[in-house]
Design an enzyme around this catalytic site. Structure first.
Site, PDB file in Angstrom:
ATOM      1  N   HIS A   1     -28.208  21.360  15.567  1.00  0.00           N
ATOM      2  CA  HIS A   1     -28.571  20.568  14.391  1.00  0.00           C
ATOM      3  C   HIS A   1     -27.252  20.123  13.526  1.00  0.00           C
ATOM      4  O   HIS A   1     -26.434  20.949  13.440  1.00  0.00           O
ATOM      5  CB  HIS A   1     -29.431  21.106  13.300  1.00  0.00           C
ATOM      6  CG  HIS A   1     -29.598  20.741  12.362  1.00  0.00           C
ATOM      7  ND1 HIS A   1     -28.740  20.900  11.108  1.00  0.00           N
ATOM      8  CD2 HIS A   1     -30.226  19.415  11.715  1.00  0.00           C
ATOM      9  CE1 HIS A   1     -29.138  20.577   9.870  1.00  0.00           C
ATOM     10  NE2 HIS A   1     -29.683  19.353  10.390  1.00  0.00           N
TER      11      HIS A   1
ATOM     12  N   VAL B   1     -25.319  14.913   7.933  1.00  0.00           N
ATOM     13  CA  VAL B   1     -24.314  14.558   6.784  1.00  0.00           C
ATOM     14  C   VAL B   1     -24.716  13.387   6.213  1.00  0.00           C
ATOM     15  O   VAL B   1     -25.651  12.397   6.780  1.00  0.00           O
ATOM     16  CB  VAL B   1     -22.713  14.017   7.398  1.00  0.00           C
ATOM     17  CG1 VAL B   1     -22.069  15.157   7.829  1.00  0.00           C
ATOM     18  CG2 VAL B   1     -22.918  12.934   8.548  1.00  0.00           C
TER      19      VAL B   1
END
Length: 300
Positions: free
Chosen positions: A107, A110
């Site tokens: 995973h 941002v």
């Protein structure tokens, strides 16, 4: 949209494109299908999902840029003074579920937030990170993952990697299982210290460095032979991923609380999973060895 939001959105759109292209090259079979969507309150996104590939059983890489009239509780736990304030949020979030049990799930995310304070002055911050969830872990893979994370953090100060690594261990932790979700990586949130340029540069480094951390592991493990036993264990352990995302994950909670697109939010869940009551791996087995990796440690 502020100039800062515009810069973040431009980077994030390009990042989604680059990651999707790289995943398609590695998979060599399937392609991403895109759903472009609009949000009634403002903004929208591009949800991209690759299914039934040679390497990835399912891969989702989402871009979103949304506007809202009131920040939901999941985004204001550490900033209660911003509760109920208008906001913009832009992010790229991905979850990759490989077919081969010897390739870890991963995973990355941002994100950039900008909100109005009670005085009307804008408040901004970044968040992000990536983590690795192996089923049959290998020390060389975990060391490579963390060494890459440390290298991309190094230009921003020697304290950045240890702090973000520790935050990742603490965040991706299933309290009811007394185990981490995987072997960690990086996690940070509410980042605005040092100014916009520094925080944006760190976020770009994390987003762009993800492929350097992950793809060598995929290449190393994707052709490892496996059978029904390994596949069943993979499906069982995917259940832990479901537990974390539905019980603890702030991104999932933020999306649902803010009225986000449900299919895009729950794209992170694995396509196949199984639960088994009171499962205990055979002592000394490869499956039993995983437990030793689900405790925080200094991998480097």
């Amino acid at each position: 949209m502020s100039q800062q939001t515009d810069l973040a959105e431009t980077f994030l759109r390009g990042l989604q494109d680059r990651i999707c292209a790289a995943i398609e090259r590695v998979d060599g079979s399937a392609r991403f299908v895109e759903d472009a969507w609009q949000r009634p309150s403002g903004g929208g996104g591009r949800t991209r999902v690759l299914r039934d590939g040679a390497v990835f059983e399912q891969a989702g890489v989402n871009f979103s840029h949304t506007l809202g009239q009131a920040l939901p509780p999941a985004a204001t736990a550490r900033k209660p003074e911003l509760g109920g304030q208008p906001y913009e949020a832009a992010s790229v979030s991905l979850v990759l579920h490989p077919r081969n049990p010897h390739v870890p799930t991963t995973h990355a995310n941002v994100r950039y937030f900008e909100a109005a304070s009670a005085s009307g002055a804008p408040v901004w911050w970044f968040g992000g990170g990536f983590d690795l969830t192996p089923f049959y872990p290998h020390d060389e893979d975990v060391r490579h993952w963390h060494a890459t994370a440390r290298e991309l953090c190094a230009p921003f100060g020697a304290e950045v990697y240890p702090r973000c690594k520790r935050w990742c261990d603490e965040y991706f932790y299933l309290k009811h299982r007394d185990e981490t979700r995987g072997v960690g990586g990086l996690f940070y949130d509410d980042l605005n210290e040092g100014g916009f340029e520094r925080c944006f540069a760190l976020t770009r480094a994390v987003g762009e460095g993800f492929l350097d951390a992950y793809l060598p592991i995929v290449e190393r493990r994707k052709d490892t032979p496996y059978g029904e036993r390994e596949r069943e264990f993979q499906l069982y352990r995917r259940g832990r991923y479901v537990e974390f995302n539905l019980v603890y994950d702030r991104g999932t909670l933020f999306g649902l609380q803010s009225g986000g697109r449900t299919e895009s939010i729950l794209m992170s869940l694995p396509p196949r999973v199984r639960f088994e009551y009171a499962y205990t791996p055979e002592p000394g087995s490869a499956e039993a060895q995983l437990a030793a990796y689900l405790k925080p440690r200094d991998w480097l």
